[in-house]
Design an enzyme around this catalytic site. Sequence first.
Site, PDB file in Angstrom:
ATOM      1  N   CYS A   1      16.767  20.810 -10.593  1.00 14.17           N
ATOM      2  CA  CYS A   1      17.525  20.603 -11.843  1.00 14.17           C
ATOM      3  C   CYS A   1      16.654  20.865 -13.078  1.00 14.17           C
ATOM      4  O   CYS A   1      17.153  20.842 -14.201  1.00 14.17           O
ATOM      5  CB  CYS A   1      18.089  19.177 -11.887  1.00 14.17           C
TER       6      CYS A   1
ATOM      7  N   HIS B   1       5.945  -0.754  -2.540  1.00  8.47           N
ATOM      8  CA  HIS B   1       5.465  -0.012  -3.719  1.00  8.47           C
ATOM      9  C   HIS B   1       5.551   1.494  -3.499  1.00  8.47           C
ATOM     10  O   HIS B   1       4.978   2.256  -4.264  1.00  8.47           O
ATOM     11  CB  HIS B   1       4.041  -0.424  -4.080  1.00  8.47           C
TER      12      HIS B   1
ATOM     13  N   SER C   1      -4.574  -9.362  -4.038  1.00  5.37           N
ATOM     14  CA  SER C   1      -5.154 -10.257  -5.046  1.00  5.37           C
ATOM     15  C   SER C   1      -4.124 -11.184  -5.675  1.00  5.37           C
ATOM     16  O   SER C   1      -4.489 -12.169  -6.296  1.00  5.37           O
ATOM     17  CB  SER C   1      -5.809  -9.424  -6.147  1.00  5.37           C
TER      18      SER C   1
ATOM     19  N   ASN D   1       0.821  -1.208   0.000  1.00  5.93           N
ATOM     20  CA  ASN D   1       0.000   0.000   0.000  1.00  5.93           C
ATOM     21  C   ASN D   1       0.853   1.255   0.000  1.00  5.93           C
ATOM     22  O   ASN D   1       1.887   1.312   0.667  1.00  5.93           O
ATOM     23  CB  ASN D   1      -0.938  -0.006   1.206  1.00  5.93           C
TER      24      ASN D   1
ATOM     25  N   PRO E   1     -11.711 -11.643   1.742  1.00  4.67           N
ATOM     26  CA  PRO E   1     -13.119 -12.036   1.614  1.00  4.67           C
ATOM     27  C   PRO E   1     -13.399 -12.825   0.335  1.00  4.67           C
ATOM     28  O   PRO E   1     -14.410 -13.508   0.251  1.00  4.67           O
ATOM     29  CB  PRO E   1     -13.877 -10.700   1.607  1.00  4.67           C
TER      30      PRO E   1
ATOM     31  N   ASP F   1      -0.618   4.121   0.824  1.00  8.54           N
ATOM     32  CA  ASP F   1      -1.446   5.072   1.573  1.00  8.54           C
ATOM     33  C   ASP F   1      -0.827   5.526   2.890  1.00  8.54           C
ATOM     34  O   ASP F   1      -1.344   6.451   3.532  1.00  8.54           O
ATOM     35  CB  ASP F   1      -2.845   4.480   1.814  1.00  8.54           C
TER      36      ASP F   1
HETATM   37  P1  NAD Z   1      -5.967  -5.414  -5.478  1.00 10.89           P
HETATM   38  O1  NAD Z   1      -6.898  -4.268  -5.644  1.00 10.89           O
HETATM   39  O2  NAD Z   1      -5.450  -6.102  -6.689  1.00 10.89           O
HETATM   40  O3  NAD Z   1      -6.640  -6.555  -4.545  1.00 10.89           O
HETATM   41  C1  NAD Z   1      -7.241  -6.244  -3.327  1.00 10.89           C
HETATM   42  C2  NAD Z   1      -7.584  -7.520  -2.564  1.00 10.89           C
HETATM   43  O4  NAD Z   1      -8.184  -7.145  -1.334  1.00 10.89           O
HETATM   44  C3  NAD Z   1      -8.571  -8.437  -3.277  1.00 10.89           C
HETATM   45  O5  NAD Z   1      -8.132  -9.787  -3.206  1.00 10.89           O
HETATM   46  C4  NAD Z   1      -9.871  -8.239  -2.487  1.00 10.89           C
HETATM   47  O6  NAD Z   1     -10.699  -9.393  -2.475  1.00 10.89           O
HETATM   48  C5  NAD Z   1      -9.332  -7.935  -1.108  1.00 10.89           C
HETATM   49  N1  NAD Z   1     -10.241  -7.194  -0.254  1.00 10.89           N
HETATM   50  C6  NAD Z   1     -11.247  -6.347  -0.593  1.00 10.89           C
HETATM   51  N2  NAD Z   1     -11.846  -5.859   0.504  1.00 10.89           N
HETATM   52  C7  NAD Z   1     -11.175  -6.399   1.569  1.00 10.89           C
HETATM   53  C8  NAD Z   1     -11.319  -6.281   2.975  1.00 10.89           C
HETATM   54  N3  NAD Z   1     -12.263  -5.499   3.519  1.00 10.89           N
HETATM   55  N4  NAD Z   1     -10.468  -6.971   3.784  1.00 10.89           N
HETATM   56  C9  NAD Z   1      -9.508  -7.770   3.245  1.00 10.89           C
HETATM   57  N5  NAD Z   1      -9.340  -7.928   1.915  1.00 10.89           N
HETATM   58  C10 NAD Z   1     -10.168  -7.243   1.087  1.00 10.89           C
HETATM   59  O7  NAD Z   1      -4.802  -4.824  -4.605  1.00 10.89           O
HETATM   60  P2  NAD Z   1      -3.339  -5.338  -4.341  1.00 10.89           P
HETATM   61  O8  NAD Z   1      -3.303  -6.835  -4.447  1.00 10.89           O
HETATM   62  O9  NAD Z   1      -2.891  -4.688  -3.088  1.00 10.89           O
HETATM   63  O10 NAD Z   1      -2.383  -4.787  -5.494  1.00 10.89           O
HETATM   64  C11 NAD Z   1      -2.605  -3.943  -6.520  1.00 10.89           C
HETATM   65  C12 NAD Z   1      -1.773  -2.665  -6.490  1.00 10.89           C
HETATM   66  O11 NAD Z   1      -2.607  -1.663  -6.022  1.00 10.89           O
HETATM   67  C13 NAD Z   1      -0.591  -2.587  -5.606  1.00 10.89           C
HETATM   68  O12 NAD Z   1       0.479  -2.128  -6.387  1.00 10.89           O
HETATM   69  C14 NAD Z   1      -0.911  -1.497  -4.563  1.00 10.89           C
HETATM   70  O13 NAD Z   1       0.235  -0.716  -4.328  1.00 10.89           O
HETATM   71  C15 NAD Z   1      -1.943  -0.684  -5.262  1.00 10.89           C
HETATM   72  N6  NAD Z   1      -3.027  -0.061  -4.473  1.00 10.89           N
HETATM   73  C16 NAD Z   1      -2.776   0.472  -3.236  1.00 10.89           C
HETATM   74  C17 NAD Z   1      -3.823   1.038  -2.508  1.00 10.89           C
HETATM   75  C18 NAD Z   1      -3.522   1.632  -1.157  1.00 10.89           C
HETATM   76  O14 NAD Z   1      -2.411   2.096  -0.915  1.00 10.89           O
HETATM   77  N7  NAD Z   1      -4.494   1.597  -0.234  1.00 10.89           N
HETATM   78  C19 NAD Z   1      -5.112   1.074  -3.040  1.00 10.89           C
HETATM   79  C20 NAD Z   1      -5.325   0.545  -4.302  1.00 10.89           C
HETATM   80  C21 NAD Z   1      -4.273  -0.037  -5.003  1.00 10.89           C
END
Ligand code: NAD
Length: 278
Positions: free
Chosen positions: A170, A125, A211, A106, A236, A108
């Site tokens: 720069c 990331h 995911s 994340n 989930p 964030d």
């Molecule tokens: P993804 O969006 O591909 O997958 C998210 C996963 O979280 C899914 O498997 C989904 O089923 C699960 N999920 C949804 N709600 C949930 C909950 N309440 N509790 C637990 N799991 C839950 O995201 P990813 O696999 O982290 O990767 C994709 C890219 O997205 C990464 O590079 C990441 O850096 C970036 N990203 C980051 C943020 C953030 O910083 N919050 C947000 C969106 C995407």
Amino acid sequence: MLPHRVSHAIPAAAGPVVFLTGAGISAESGIPTFRGPEGFWRVGSRNYQPTEMATAVAFARMPAEVWRWYLFRRGVCRSAVPNAAHRALVRFEERAGDRFLLVTQNVDGLHLRAGNSAARTYQIHGNADLCRCMRGCRPTVRELPAMLPETWEKERPLNDAELAALRCECGEWLRPHVLWFDESYDEPLYRYVSARRAAEMAAVLIVVGTSGATSLPAQMCETVAARGGPLIVVDPEPTVFSALAETSARGVYLRGTATEIVPELTEALGALALGRGD
Ligand code: NAD
């Protein structure tokens, strides 16, 4: 119930208890994952997927639009607050000390804002609050210019002063300190080697809300599964990681959301993994 389900996965051996988190752990703080319907971004009459926007190719072609997208997303992150799952990881670190490691995809910053230590949190990331020069000038990583507002209306373009503030001394563009989809991991910026080593040494790897679409998390899970190590997956929805956990000898898939599962899980892990030999 939960302690019983995870107890067979937990080793007596010492080693770091490693958490690997993805967008799902922040979903209940109101930050959309990339899988959800809110994922796309509109530029002119075209919709772009995050996998198209978060690229060096997109930044080279339309830097102001990519910055607008990041500033909007950063605003969503700044407005969010850590949830019960983030807080549970802070309590776990307080208890586990040097046996705790957190690898997060994340950007964030919520784990750090909740109170996890920067030393034991690998942001593989990057972080949307930070930026760096495209040319690599020092300091390598810096805060976003203070004149940029913390929240950003979706449709608002950047004005000339904001665009000027996003230039390095720069003259080159500053870019978000985020690993783009067409870039590679490395150690100095993204702790690639450290995260791989964490998976090799992990007493247990707990994967929350990811995911399985990105390569370093996949390598970490495969490393643990290949040596028959304990792998606990919280999500989930079934994912490639939950499938791996279900087919590995010491794997457990806990189906549910982060706030439903992680607080109870960390309590159980604290008793099972840290209670022994510490
Ligand atoms: P993804 O969006 O591909 O997958 C998210 C996963 O979280 C899914 O498997 C989904 O089923 C699960 N999920 C949804 N709600 C949930 C909950 N309440 N509790 C637990 N799991 C839950 O995201 P990813 O696999 O982290 O990767 C994709 C890219 O997205 C990464 O590079 C990441 O850096 C970036 N990203 C980051 C943020 C953030 O910083 N919050 C947000 C969106 C995407």
